[in-house]
Design a protein around this motif. Structure first.
Motif, mmCIF file in Angstrom:
data_model
loop_
_atom_site.group_PDB
_atom_site.id
_atom_site.type_symbol
_atom_site.label_atom_id
_atom_site.label_comp_id
_atom_site.label_asym_id
_atom_site.label_seq_id
_atom_site.Cartn_x
_atom_site.Cartn_y
_atom_site.Cartn_z
ATOM 1 N N VAL A 123 0.788 -1.121 0.027
ATOM 2 C CA VAL A 123 -0.011 0.170 -0.122
ATOM 3 C C VAL A 123 0.941 1.284 0.162
ATOM 4 O O VAL A 123 1.933 1.247 0.632
ATOM 5 N N ALA A 124 0.589 2.346 -0.736
ATOM 6 C CA ALA A 124 1.389 3.401 -0.930
ATOM 7 C C ALA A 124 0.609 4.635 -1.047
ATOM 8 O O ALA A 124 -0.505 4.797 -1.588
ATOM 9 N N ILE A 125 1.107 5.549 -0.286
ATOM 10 C CA ILE A 125 0.487 7.196 -0.547
ATOM 11 C C ILE A 125 1.613 7.744 -1.425
ATOM 12 O O ILE A 125 2.788 7.545 -0.764
ATOM 13 N N GLU A 126 1.576 8.554 -2.571
ATOM 14 C CA GLU A 126 2.425 9.037 -3.225
ATOM 15 C C GLU A 126 2.217 10.560 -3.598
ATOM 16 O O GLU A 126 0.929 10.699 -3.379
ATOM 17 N N GLN A 127 3.041 11.348 -3.914
ATOM 18 C CA GLN A 127 2.923 12.625 -4.141
ATOM 19 C C GLN A 127 3.530 13.090 -5.489
ATOM 20 O O GLN A 127 4.301 12.328 -6.186
ATOM 21 N N ASP A 128 2.616 14.097 -6.314
ATOM 22 C CA ASP A 128 2.948 14.455 -7.604
ATOM 23 C C ASP A 128 2.764 13.129 -8.510
ATOM 24 O O ASP A 128 2.026 12.376 -8.253
ATOM 25 N N LEU A 129 4.129 12.857 -9.035
ATOM 26 C CA LEU A 129 4.161 11.539 -9.817
ATOM 27 C C LEU A 129 4.962 10.652 -9.138
ATOM 28 O O LEU A 129 4.265 9.392 -9.052
ATOM 29 N N ASN A 130 6.035 10.686 -8.539
ATOM 30 C CA ASN A 130 6.800 9.602 -8.157
ATOM 31 C C ASN A 130 7.496 9.836 -6.775
ATOM 32 O O ASN A 130 8.590 9.230 -6.308
ATOM 33 N N THR A 131 7.150 10.558 -6.172
ATOM 34 C CA THR A 131 7.595 10.748 -4.696
ATOM 35 C C THR A 131 6.777 10.105 -3.702
ATOM 36 O O THR A 131 5.785 10.359 -3.459
ATOM 37 N N PRO A 132 7.577 8.872 -3.294
ATOM 38 C CA PRO A 132 6.785 8.351 -2.266
ATOM 39 C C PRO A 132 6.715 9.076 -0.712
ATOM 40 O O PRO A 132 7.628 9.661 -0.562
ATOM 41 N N VAL A 133 5.397 9.276 -0.296
ATOM 42 C CA VAL A 133 5.119 9.530 0.884
ATOM 43 C C VAL A 133 5.279 8.663 1.994
ATOM 44 O O VAL A 133 5.897 8.907 2.984
ATOM 45 N N ASP A 134 4.495 7.509 2.017
ATOM 46 C CA ASP A 134 4.693 6.343 2.738
ATOM 47 C C ASP A 134 4.351 5.469 1.838
ATOM 48 O O ASP A 134 3.084 4.876 1.406
ATOM 49 N N TYR A 135 5.308 4.411 1.435
ATOM 50 C CA TYR A 135 5.352 3.060 0.717
ATOM 51 C C TYR A 135 5.512 2.028 1.579
ATOM 52 O O TYR A 135 6.576 1.761 2.092
ATOM 53 N N TRP A 136 4.408 1.095 1.833
ATOM 54 C CA TRP A 136 4.639 0.010 2.808
ATOM 55 C C TRP A 136 4.527 -1.261 2.007
ATOM 56 O O TRP A 136 3.530 -1.591 1.453
ATOM 57 N N ARG A 137 5.730 -1.913 1.994
ATOM 58 C CA ARG A 137 5.600 -3.305 1.287
ATOM 59 C C ARG A 137 5.259 -4.396 2.122
ATOM 60 O O ARG A 137 5.466 -4.441 3.498
ATOM 61 N N LYS A 138 4.521 -5.406 1.648
ATOM 62 C CA LYS A 138 4.012 -6.605 2.517
ATOM 63 C C LYS A 138 3.246 -5.882 3.847
ATOM 64 O O LYS A 138 3.250 -6.285 4.899
ATOM 65 N N ALA A 139 2.326 -4.926 3.385
ATOM 66 C CA ALA A 139 1.684 -4.165 4.627
ATOM 67 C C ALA A 139 0.684 -5.248 5.264
ATOM 68 O O ALA A 139 0.461 -5.459 6.490
ATOM 69 N N VAL A 140 -0.054 -6.011 4.403
ATOM 70 C CA VAL A 140 -1.266 -6.917 4.951
ATOM 71 C C VAL A 140 -0.948 -8.208 4.131
ATOM 72 O O VAL A 140 -0.765 -8.144 3.079
ATOM 73 N N SER A 141 -1.361 -9.283 4.776
ATOM 74 C CA SER A 141 -1.173 -10.577 4.141
ATOM 75 C C SER A 141 -2.734 -11.040 4.421
ATOM 76 O O SER A 141 -3.354 -10.727 5.389
ATOM 77 N N PHE A 142 -3.147 -11.931 3.436
ATOM 78 C CA PHE A 142 -4.607 -12.673 3.700
ATOM 79 C C PHE A 142 -4.703 -13.824 2.653
ATOM 80 O O PHE A 142 -3.964 -14.161 2.004
ATOM 81 N N ASN A 143 -5.591 -14.641 3.211
ATOM 82 C CA ASN A 143 -5.863 -15.998 2.658
ATOM 83 C C ASN A 143 -6.974 -15.953 1.692
ATOM 84 O O ASN A 143 -8.183 -15.374 1.839
ATOM 85 N N VAL A 144 -6.941 -16.845 0.666
ATOM 86 C CA VAL A 144 -8.042 -16.821 0.117
ATOM 87 C C VAL A 144 -8.189 -18.322 -0.228
ATOM 88 O O VAL A 144 -7.491 -19.195 -0.516
ATOM 89 N N PHE A 145 -9.754 -18.732 -0.271
ATOM 90 C CA PHE A 145 -9.896 -20.216 -0.287
ATOM 91 C C PHE A 145 -10.724 -20.524 -1.690
ATOM 92 O O PHE A 145 -11.810 -19.518 -1.511
ATOM 93 N N SER A 146 -10.636 -21.320 -2.422
ATOM 94 C CA SER A 146 -11.725 -21.272 -3.467
ATOM 95 C C SER A 146 -12.416 -22.549 -3.421
ATOM 96 O O SER A 146 -11.964 -23.658 -3.018
ATOM 97 N N LYS A 147 -13.634 -22.574 -3.589
ATOM 98 C CA LYS A 147 -14.695 -23.705 -3.576
ATOM 99 C C LYS A 147 -14.474 -24.535 -4.431
ATOM 100 O O LYS A 147 -14.723 -25.651 -4.568
ATOM 101 N N LYS A 148 -14.206 -23.945 -5.790
ATOM 102 C CA LYS A 148 -14.105 -24.833 -7.037
ATOM 103 C C LYS A 148 -12.754 -25.256 -7.286
ATOM 104 O O LYS A 148 -11.782 -24.501 -6.810
ATOM 105 N N GLU A 149 -12.506 -26.022 -7.961
ATOM 106 C CA GLU A 149 -11.226 -26.530 -8.291
ATOM 107 C C GLU A 149 -10.406 -26.179 -9.505
ATOM 108 O O GLU A 149 -9.801 -26.493 -10.377
ATOM 109 N N GLU A 150 -10.604 -24.611 -9.812
ATOM 110 C CA GLU A 150 -9.982 -24.026 -10.711
ATOM 111 C C GLU A 150 -8.480 -23.871 -10.495
ATOM 112 O O GLU A 150 -7.877 -23.892 -9.200
#
Lengths: 264, 421
Positions: B381-408
């Motif tokens: 998740v990142a907040i940036e300013q103008d075009l490419n100035t990072p204000v607060d760039y947060w790598r791997k900020a949140v992790s989550f799991n997904v389960f699928s009911k179908k077997e795709e």
């Protein structure tokens, strides 16, 4: 019966374990496999020194009298004391994969047996070089008596290895048992000596003769030391006792092995 | 035993004694009788099933449900307390790969040792050794000692031996995770080939996709009993649904416990001076504004980190601006665990006007129907300013799991229709 068929199917595993055991024994030592021969030779040298110079015995050529009985005894003692830990040593395999567990003690006994056969090369060399000589007709009985001893050793190793899994102290207790058993078997003294002192105790004499190693050791000595064909009564009781020990060992092991994987 | 069946299992029960502190020495047994106290844990409470010759079944269930115990009983490593198992033919188990491998011996010698543990005679191994070497793709290295192998090569060799045993019944425990993707496909195809040859297969696996492709039938074992049995297509989704609902319960509990802690940490973080962040490689920026909290919300607006494919999912970003930030842009990136970017976007790409950050506020990123398939993902998740100035760039900020009911298969669901003429 199923056990024998299964173990036969796994024969390649037995061979590979025997090879590993024999190869591993002297791994890393400078003289390597030569120790198989040097070791008994040096032992013999010590016995000769002790018994012909320091503690003179009434028995002629006592060092040979002792040596021909001690070599087969060492096979027995190795099967019992060393065999006790052979299942525990492979616990990772026992826990994770299936194979007939009998393979483990069996291959340990076979590797000790091969070791004894190699030592017998030294025994024969000594008998010939010293001019003591051998009786070829009597020596024909040697393979038979070796097979009988093999049966006893299999029975004992099966018992020892299976019981040790449940009761680890046995590993230590067994080395004392081996020592006591050695003195109860006519290895350092002749059978006749015990017979004389037990003459009046018929029951004790019978009990003493129940030791499966007694007829075996006597037969070895008759063949190699007295250079005569062994007494058939003696061979008969060796075979019967050997079979009994072997069967008990196999049955007990079969029963106890079911819980091996859960004990580790 | 029915002639059509390869395996018949009847009312199998097994419990383990779980010792508090077991003494196996005489002294310990006698002196510390209390230590011999144990708890009887019933792992299998009577399961029965039959497997026909040439059939492949999959045992599924969550960890500790008894499926691996069943497999161990089938392979005769352990024995049941009561009940019977009957099996016809040679059994080979792919439970432990590379048993008895000796590091100092060459690959070829180890093939012989390892195959002998599966009960093959020398003649039988001689007949297979070339196939094994070819399958392992280790022709050049086969006469080098095994200790020089990489772990991937080691597993390849071990698998090659195990799969070439030619058993009538093959027991497999979660082993298709061998080597690189290419080799995995090869193993998988080999399994199919073996099945086509008429080998009976029992697989324990968490990979539903594999089970569905190989097995004719799934058996769902739950708490030592068979909960459902039938076509993988029907049983597997039931199981997955159950797992997903369990998961949600667990994560919720976890979150409740963690919340107060999280708040404390957040406050602590706020107090920390800006320069400490720049050292942190997962977070950087000019710190005119800071992301103070990130939450994943489900359709009911509850905090949640586990979603089912197709559900609504909202990322809530709270920020606090120390100084005014003009021309702000907010962006997110979704990544898989192996750092593959699944999707990335920001407010500028989505043609939103740049905005002005002052004091604190909340931004929501809403996904109406989550198109991701089963797996773990994390968000940048990142907040940036103008075009490419990072204000607060947060790598791997949140992790989550997904389960699928179908077997795709894959990462993302692609909307599609079939047209069959």
């Amino acid at each position: 019966m199923k056990v024998f068929k299964e173990v036969y199917e796994y024969r390649e595993m037995v061979f590979s374990l025997v090879r590993k055991e024999l190869r591993g024994r002297y791994k890393g030592s400078v003289l390597g496999f030569l120790w198989t021969f040097i070791n008994p030779l040096l032992q013999l040298l010590v016995y000769t020194m002790v018994f012909s110079v320091i503690m003179r015995q009434g028995i002629e050529q006592y060092y040979l009298f002792l040596f021909v009985a001690l070599v087969p005894w060492m096979f027995m003692s190795a099967s019992m004391v060393g065999g006790a830990s052979c299942v525990i040593a492979q616990k990772d395999m026992v826990k994770k994969i299936y194979f007939p567990r009998e393979v483990l003690p069996l291959s340990y006994v076979i590797s000790s047996f091969v070791n004894m056969l190699l030592t017998f090369i030294v025994v024969f060399a000594v008998l010939i070089v010293t001019g003591f000589g051998i009786n070829p007709l009597a020596v024909l009985f040697l393979p038979l008596i070796m097979m009988v001893e093999f049966l006893v050793c299999v029975g004992i190793a099966f018992l020892a290895s299976a019981l040790t899994v449940y009761f680890r102290d046995l590993e230590h207790i067994l080395s004392i048992v081996a020592m006591a058993w050695q003195f109860l078997t006519p290895i350092m003294y002749p059978q006749s000596m015990v017979q004389e002192s037990l003459e009046k105790h018929a029951l004790l004499w019978k009990v003493w003769n129940l030791n499966p190693m007694t007829p075996v050791i006597n037969a070895y000595r008759e063949i190699l030391y007295f250079k005569r064909i062994p007494d058939f009564n003696n061979i008969g009781s060796a075979i019967v006792l050997g079979l009994i020990v072997c069967v008990i060992g196999v049955i007990v092991f079969r029963h106890l092995q079911k819980g091996f994987a859960e004990e580790f | 035993m029915n002639a059509e069946n390869a395996i018949e299992v009847n009312d199998l029960k097994k419990s383990f004694k779980v010792y508090m502190d077991k003494g196996s020495q005489l002294k310990e047994r006698v002196l510390f009788k209390k230590r011999n106290r144990y708890e009887n844990r019933e792992v299998l409470k009577g399961i029965s099933f039959e497997v026909k010759k040439g059939e492949a079944i999959g045992l599924i269930g969550h960890n500790g449900c008894g499926k691996s115990t069943t497999l161990k009983l089938l392979s005769k490593i352990i024995y049941p307390d009561s009940g019977t198992i009957e099996m016809k033919g040679r059994v080979s188990s792919l439970i432990e790969l590379g048993a008895g491998f000796h590091p100092d011996m060459s690959g070829r010698e180890n093939i012989y040792t390892n195959a002998s543990i599966f009960g093959l005679s020398k003649k039988e191994i001689d007949a297979r050794v070339e196939d094994i070497i070819e399958f392992s793709e280790l022709e050049e290295f086969i006469d080098n000692p095994v200790r020089t192998y990489s772990s991937g090569m080691y597993m390849r060799l071990a698998f090659a031996v195990a799969i070439n045993v030619d058993a009538d019944i093959l027991l497999v425990d979660e082993i298709l995770a061998v080597g690189d993707a290419g080799f995995q496909t090869k193993c998988f195809n080999k399994m199919k080939e073996i099945k086509a040859d008429g080998t009976t297969i029992v697989i324990v696996s968490h990979a539903m996709g594999q089970i569905e492709q190989i097995c004719d039938r799934s058996i769902w074992i739950h708490e030592g009993e068979i909960k459902a049995e039938g076509k993988p297509r029907e049983v597997d989704p039931q199981y997955l649904e159950y797992i997903a609902s369990e998961r949600k319960n667990v994560t919720k509990k976890h979150l409740d416990k963690g919340n107060s802690k999280k708040e404390q940490e957040e406050e602590k973080e706020k107090k920390e001076e800006c320069d400490s962040d720049t050292k942190d490689k997962t977070r950087w920026g000019n710190n005119k504004a800071r992301i103070t909290a990130l939450r994943m919300l489900d359709e009911k607006g509850c905090e949640n980190n586990t979603f089912i494919t197709g559900e609504e999912c909202v990322l809530e970003i709270k920020y606090n601006a120390k100084k005014e930030v003009e021309n702000a842009i907010v962006g997110i990136g979704i990544y898989t665990l192996d750092d593959m970017r699944v999707y990335g976007t920001n407010t500028r790409i989505d043609n939103l006007p740049t905005f002005f950050l002052n004091e604190s506020g909340t931004i929501q990123f809403r996904i109406e129907e989550l198109p991701l398939l089963s797996g773990n993902y994390y968000l940048d998740v990142a907040i940036e300013q103008d075009l490419n100035t990072p204000v607060d760039y947060w790598r791997k900020a949140v992790s989550f799991n997904v389960f699928s009911k179908k077997e795709e298969a894959g990462v993302s669901q692609i909307k599609h229709t079939w047209l069959i003429k």
